[in-house]
Each structure stands twice: as structure tokens, then as C-alpha cells.
Design a protein around this motif. Structure first.
Motif, PDB file in Angstrom:
ATOM      1  N   ARG A  69       0.820  -1.206   0.000  1.00 37.56           N
ATOM      2  CA  ARG A  69       0.000   0.000   0.000  1.00 37.56           C
ATOM      3  C   ARG A  69       0.860   1.264   0.000  1.00 37.56           C
ATOM      4  NH1 ARG A  69      -3.435   0.106   5.319  1.00 37.56           N
ATOM      5  NH2 ARG A  69      -4.325  -1.692   4.275  1.00 37.56           N
ATOM      6  N   VAL A  70       2.114   1.147   0.490  1.00 37.89           N
ATOM      7  CA  VAL A  70       3.049   2.264   0.451  1.00 37.89           C
ATOM      8  C   VAL A  70       4.012   2.138  -0.727  1.00 37.89           C
ATOM      9  CG1 VAL A  70       4.995   3.347   1.644  1.00 37.89           C
ATOM     10  CG2 VAL A  70       2.914   2.809   2.903  1.00 37.89           C
TER      11      VAL A  70
ATOM     12  N   VAL B 145      -4.265   9.138  -5.954  1.00 41.23           N
ATOM     13  CA  VAL B 145      -5.537   9.017  -5.246  1.00 41.23           C
ATOM     14  C   VAL B 145      -5.402   7.867  -4.244  1.00 41.23           C
ATOM     15  CG1 VAL B 145      -8.009   8.592  -5.456  1.00 41.23           C
ATOM     16  CG2 VAL B 145      -6.797   9.861  -7.251  1.00 41.23           C
ATOM     17  N   VAL B 146      -5.503   8.170  -2.963  1.00 43.63           N
ATOM     18  CA  VAL B 146      -5.354   7.144  -1.935  1.00 43.63           C
ATOM     19  C   VAL B 146      -6.552   6.202  -2.008  1.00 43.63           C
ATOM     20  CG1 VAL B 146      -5.056   6.728   0.529  1.00 43.63           C
ATOM     21  CG2 VAL B 146      -4.108   8.801  -0.499  1.00 43.63           C
ATOM     22  N   PRO B 147      -6.319   4.884  -2.235  1.00 42.35           N
ATOM     23  CA  PRO B 147      -7.443   3.976  -2.474  1.00 42.35           C
ATOM     24  C   PRO B 147      -8.279   3.659  -1.234  1.00 42.35           C
ATOM     25  CG  PRO B 147      -5.358   2.784  -2.517  1.00 42.35           C
ATOM     26  CD  PRO B 147      -5.014   4.233  -2.439  1.00 42.35           C
ATOM     27  N   VAL B 148      -7.646   3.666  -0.061  1.00 42.90           N
ATOM     28  CA  VAL B 148      -8.364   3.440   1.193  1.00 42.90           C
ATOM     29  C   VAL B 148      -7.907   4.503   2.179  1.00 42.90           C
ATOM     30  CG1 VAL B 148      -8.644   0.962   0.868  1.00 42.90           C
ATOM     31  CG2 VAL B 148      -6.612   1.816   2.046  1.00 42.90           C
ATOM     32  N   PRO B 149      -8.759   4.908   3.119  1.00 45.97           N
ATOM     33  CA  PRO B 149      -8.343   5.939   4.073  1.00 45.97           C
ATOM     34  C   PRO B 149      -7.117   5.478   4.865  1.00 45.97           C
ATOM     35  CG  PRO B 149     -10.724   5.589   4.181  1.00 45.97           C
ATOM     36  CD  PRO B 149     -10.157   4.475   3.337  1.00 45.97           C
ATOM     37  N   SER B 150      -6.016   6.182   4.730  1.00 48.46           N
ATOM     38  CA  SER B 150      -4.790   5.812   5.433  1.00 48.46           C
ATOM     39  C   SER B 150      -3.886   7.029   5.547  1.00 48.46           C
ATOM     40  CB  SER B 150      -4.052   4.681   4.708  1.00 48.46           C
ATOM     41  OG  SER B 150      -2.770   4.469   5.299  1.00 48.46           O
TER      42      SER B 150
ATOM     43  N   VAL C  39      -1.838  14.674  -3.617  1.00 47.73           N
ATOM     44  CA  VAL C  39      -2.472  13.505  -3.002  1.00 47.73           C
ATOM     45  C   VAL C  39      -3.949  13.825  -2.817  1.00 47.73           C
ATOM     46  CG1 VAL C  39      -2.536  11.950  -1.032  1.00 47.73           C
ATOM     47  CG2 VAL C  39      -0.343  12.892  -1.796  1.00 47.73           C
ATOM     48  N   ILE C  40      -4.806  12.903  -3.231  1.00 46.56           N
ATOM     49  CA  ILE C  40      -6.250  13.089  -3.098  1.00 46.56           C
ATOM     50  C   ILE C  40      -6.794  11.969  -2.216  1.00 46.56           C
ATOM     51  CG2 ILE C  40      -8.460  13.189  -4.319  1.00 46.56           C
ATOM     52  CD1 ILE C  40      -6.785  14.029  -6.820  1.00 46.56           C
ATOM     53  N   GLU C  41      -7.506  12.354  -1.159  1.00 44.02           N
ATOM     54  CA  GLU C  41      -8.136  11.349  -0.302  1.00 44.02           C
ATOM     55  C   GLU C  41      -9.629  11.621  -0.235  1.00 44.02           C
ATOM     56  OE1 GLU C  41      -6.447  11.385   3.607  1.00 44.02           O
ATOM     57  OE2 GLU C  41      -6.894  13.480   3.980  1.00 44.02           O
ATOM     58  N   ALA C  42     -10.398  10.590  -0.523  1.00 44.40           N
ATOM     59  CA  ALA C  42     -11.852  10.728  -0.538  1.00 44.40           C
ATOM     60  C   ALA C  42     -12.400  10.950   0.861  1.00 44.40           C
ATOM     61  CB  ALA C  42     -12.489   9.481  -1.162  1.00 44.40           C
TER      62      ALA C  42
ATOM     63  N   ASP D 214     -14.762  17.899  -5.390  1.00 43.64           N
ATOM     64  CA  ASP D 214     -15.789  16.862  -5.512  1.00 43.64           C
ATOM     65  C   ASP D 214     -15.208  15.477  -5.257  1.00 43.64           C
ATOM     66  OD1 ASP D 214     -17.619  18.809  -6.132  1.00 43.64           O
ATOM     67  OD2 ASP D 214     -17.482  18.511  -8.305  1.00 43.64           O
ATOM     68  N   SER D 215     -13.886  15.329  -5.461  1.00 41.51           N
ATOM     69  CA  SER D 215     -13.231  14.030  -5.263  1.00 41.51           C
ATOM     70  C   SER D 215     -12.746  13.829  -3.832  1.00 41.51           C
ATOM     71  CB  SER D 215     -12.039  13.904  -6.215  1.00 41.51           C
ATOM     72  OG  SER D 215     -12.455  14.011  -7.563  1.00 41.51           O
TER      73      SER D 215
END
Length: 450
Positions: free
Chosen positions: A133-134, A169-174, A194-197, A221-222
Motif C-alpha cells: 500500500r506504500v 488518489v489514496v485507495p483506502v483511508p490511510s 495527493v487526493i483522499e476521498a 468533488d473528489s
């Protein structure tokens, strides 16, 4: 075995009211980042209130291995004479990060865009945790990683000789992944984005700005879009580390479930990306108040007062709160065992890949102590026993996980029969004064004779 020696079996028994002041250690997240960013400055950064748990000490040793001067000045005061962005030297030895996923992932990010190689390892728990993940986003900068199957430690990273900026885009909150990418971006030309949803703890962004990096955060929006301009000259700082809300969770939760308790936990960091547990506890009916609210070093801080709360109710914790309290779910599940009704926790699959599978570890231990628990891939439900209390009496496996060990010791403080953990040794990684602090409040926590 514990992460740094032979197992330390411990027992916790029902006790009288807990009372007094709980001076918990400095924030672990900020302590790690203070050492790493201090090592990437030119000049001397001074740190007051550093958490001197093994996890943080291992990060300090790693910064020395990369060429920084890291000095213990005594009394929780440390200094770091840095080497500047891109100034890391190639370490002579393997970097041992012990039990710390935060430490190893942030250090990997910090070195990934320097033309050096380093090999990382840890204890049995850390070596079983996924690093892809890193390393996957770090590869976008030009960094190469070679490790064991499944992207696990021991692992060697070869830093990018000619790094390029990335948009990720970070795929999971981390927060660990986000922070690793931002630290790598420091030595890449241009802008790294870096984009975090879903918002995660933002200490890295706050501290980068404090050290002089050009960084902006906008809501789109993302999600949260964080833009960092690379190759700055970071300015050495003086850092006052607030006390750790994740450590405060243990005396706070103990006070809520032990009759007659009244405990004050001063100077706790209440960064909104970290304070989800306290919001949740108050929704459950906890007598938890914030006193002397203030701002220190750019972080909101307050004194927390927790009193026995006999009328706790089970609730459904909003899934979007998970990132702000991911480390506190184990001890929340202990409080839930003494509430009336179900406490439902969803959107927590990250707990499956922490120091241990924390859902499985807590579910198994709670069941063994007479509490009904259901669980699935990314959810679990604790059916509270309310005033019936918890039978207790089980020996719980800590799985080399400090938060699991401490959570079951909190459970024992209100159980009808003492609760044991097979190994309390890992507690030293994050909360080395846990035993004497809880004992001073009136808890009956002790090491077993072996």
C-alpha cells in the motif's frame, strides 16, 4: 513473545473508583513526524514532550542511520540536527522499525526519492503486515522495492535517482499512505498531489506547513486535494508535542466503566481527525467533558474529565468516523460491553491489517469473557451487558499488539473475575508508563509471576 523480549503475562482485577490526574505520554503520530521532519531540515529542531516509547525510539535510531544527529536531552526533550531535504546518507545497517507500521511506512516515504538503498525489518507482527500500500505509490516516483511474498518485510528500497512528482488518489483511508507520499514528494521536483476521498489525520500537512513547505489543501468533488511543492528548504523548529489522544483513551474508558471514578487527563490533542472516539463516547451517554480548551503548536488541546457513566447505550458508529478513531475501536468495544444494547461498528476493514487482526483479536477475547460479538469482513457488533456486567476470567492473546493488551486490561478493571493477557510486553511500544499510571489511579494491574 513480546516485540523486544520474553512474554510478560499480566492480570487486571476489579478495583474501586479510579481517581486522580492521568498524565499520558506525548502523541505518537506527532513524535514520529517530529523526528523525521527534523532530520530533513537544515539546522537543529528541538522537541519537548516526545513519546519515549519503543516505536518512536526506533524511528529516532533510523534517523541517525540516515545521517541526522538525534540527541536525548533528558526529560522528554530531544534535539535533531538535520541533513536537509534529499540529504539522507545510505545506512550501514538494516533499519529495524520494531513494531511500528507508522514508523516504517513514513521512513520509506522520506527516503524513497533519494538515490540511496535501505533494508527494513521489524518484529514478527510488523513483518507480517502489508507494505504494498506504500511501496506501490512510491514506485510512481521511481523507487524500487524488493521484499518477501505479499509485499512484506524484510524489504529493500532503492530510492529514485531522478524522482518525478506524482498525482495519487489514496485507495483506502490511510494517513500512513498519504504521509509517505507527501514525504517522498519533498525531494521530487514540481508539485506532488495527493487526493483522499475520506479525511484522515492531518498532522503531516500541518507539520509540513510549520516547517516551511509550500502545501495547500482544498476540498473538491473528489475529496481533499493536497498539493505539495517539492524541494523546499525546511526550517528547523521547536515542537511541543501534545499528549496522545490514543493513549488517553485507556484511562478515559476505564473511568467511564468503573463505578465512582473521576479522572482528569490534561493536555490532550483534540485534532478533529483524531477525536472520533470522544465524540462517540459522548453519543453513548458518557460523562466526558472538555476543560481549558486551547491551541498549542497549531493543534487544538484540552483537559479531559471522565466520570463513571452507568447509563451507557449502544449506538451505531458512523462509518465515516472510522478514520478519526481507527486505533480506538478495541477499547471502544470494551466500553460497549458495559453499555445497554448493540454497538455497531462498520467500515473498519483497516482493523484487519493493523498490528494484529484487531477485530478477530477483540471478538475472540470478548467472547471468552462472556460478551456476545458478531463480526464480518469490515464490521463487528458488540452486544452490551449493561448492569449485568461482564463475567471475565479468560486469558486473552495480545497478538504482539499493544492496544489489544491494554484493552483487555481495561476490561478486567470492571469484570467479575480477573482478566489476563498472555503478553503485556508490546505496551512499551506506545505507552511505556501504562502500568504505573493506571496503578496510581487505583487500578489493580500487575505482572504475573513466571
Amino acid at each position: 513473545m513480546s516485540s523486544h523480549g520474553d512474554p510478560i503475562p499480566m492480570t487486571s482485577s476489579a478495583c474501586g473508583p479510579l481517581s486522580g490526574v492521568a498524565d499520558v505520554p506525548g502523541d505518537k503520530s506527532i513524535s514520529h513526524r517530529s523526528l523525521i521532519l527534523g532530520a530533513m531540515c537544515v539546522g537543529e529542531t528541538t522537541i519537548a514532550g516526545l513519546l519515549e516509547g519503543q516505536d518512536v525510539l526506533d524511528t529516532g535510531a533510523a534517523m541517525r542511520a540516515f545521517g541526522a544527529e538525534v540527541t536525548d536531552q533528558g526529560g522528554g526533550n530531544w534535539s535533531v540536527r538535520g541533513v536537509g531535504v534529499g540529504g539522507f546518507a545510505e545506512p550501514d545497517q538494516v533499519i529495524d522499525c520494531g513494531n511500528s507500521g507508522t514508523g516504517v511506512r513514513l521512513i520509506m516515504g522520506a527516503m524513497a526519492t533519494s538515490p540511496i538503498s535501505a533494508t527494513f525489518t521489524g518484529d514478527a507482527s510488523l513483518n507480517g503486515r502489508p507494505m504494498a500500500r506504500v511501496t506501490d505509490p512510491l514506485a510512481l516516483f521511481g523507487c524500487q522495492a524488493v521484499g518477501r511474498a505479499g509485499g512484506r518485510l524484510p524489504m529493500t528500497l532503492v530510492g529514485a535517482a531522478e524522482p518525478v512528482p506524482v498525482r495519487y488518489v489514496v485507495p483506502v483511508p490511510s494517513a500512513q499512505v498519504k504521509s509517505a507520499v507527501l514525504l517522498a514528494g519533498l525531494n521530487a521536483p514540481g508539485q506532488t498531489v495527493v487526493i483522499e476521498a475520506e479525511a484522515t489525520r492531518d498532522h503531516t500537512e500541518r507539520m509540513l506547513a510549520g516547517f516551511g513547505a509550500e502545501i495547500s489543501v482544498v476540498e473538491t468533488d473528489s475529496g481533499r486535494e493536497i498539493t505539495l511543492t517539492g524541494q523546499p528548504e525546511l526550517r528547523a523548529q521547536h515542537i511541543e508535542v501534545p499528549r496522545d489522544p490514543s493513549s488517553a483513551a485507556f484511562p478515559v474508558c476505564a473511568a467511564l466503566i468503573v463505578p465512582g471514578s473521576d479522572v482528569l487527563v490534561p493536555g490532550i490533542g483534540l485534532n478533529p481527525t483524531r477525536a472520533g472516539l470522544f465524540t462517540t463516547l459522548r453519543e453513548m451517554g458518557a460523562d466526558l467533558t472538555f476543560e481549558n480548551e486551547r491551541v498549542e503548536g497549531g493543534e487544538p488541546v484540552a483537559d479531559l474529565r471522565a466520570r463513571y457513566s452507568p447509563d451507557l447505550k449502544g449506538i451505531e458508529v458512523p462509518p465515516d468516523r472510522a478514520a478519526s478513531m481507527i486505533d480506538e475501536y478495541p477499547v471502544l468495544s470494551v466500553v460497549a460491553a458495559f453499555a445497554d444494547g448493540d454497538t455497531v461498528m462498520r467500515g473498519v476493514k483497516e482493523l484487519r491489517v493493523k498490528e494484529s487482526d484487531r477485530i478477530e483479536a477483540m471478538a475472540s477475547g470478548l467472547r471468552a469473557n462472556g460478551v456476545e460479538v458478531e463480526d464480518g469482513p469490515d464490521w463487528w457488533i458488540v452486544t452490551g451487558r449493561g448492569q449485568r456486567g461482564v463475567p471475565g476470567g479468560a486469558v486473552c492473546a495480545s497478538h504482539l499488539d499493544h492496544r489489544i493488551a491494554m484493552s483487555f486490561l481495561i476490561l478486567g478493571m470492571r469484570s467479575e473475575t480477573p482478566v489476563k493477557v498472555d503478553d503485556g510486553g508490546p505496551i512499551a511500544t506506545s505507552f511505556p508508563i501504562f502500568e504505573p499510571l493506571m496503578q496510581r489511579l487505583g487500578a489493580k494491574v500487575m505482572r504475573d509471576q513466571v
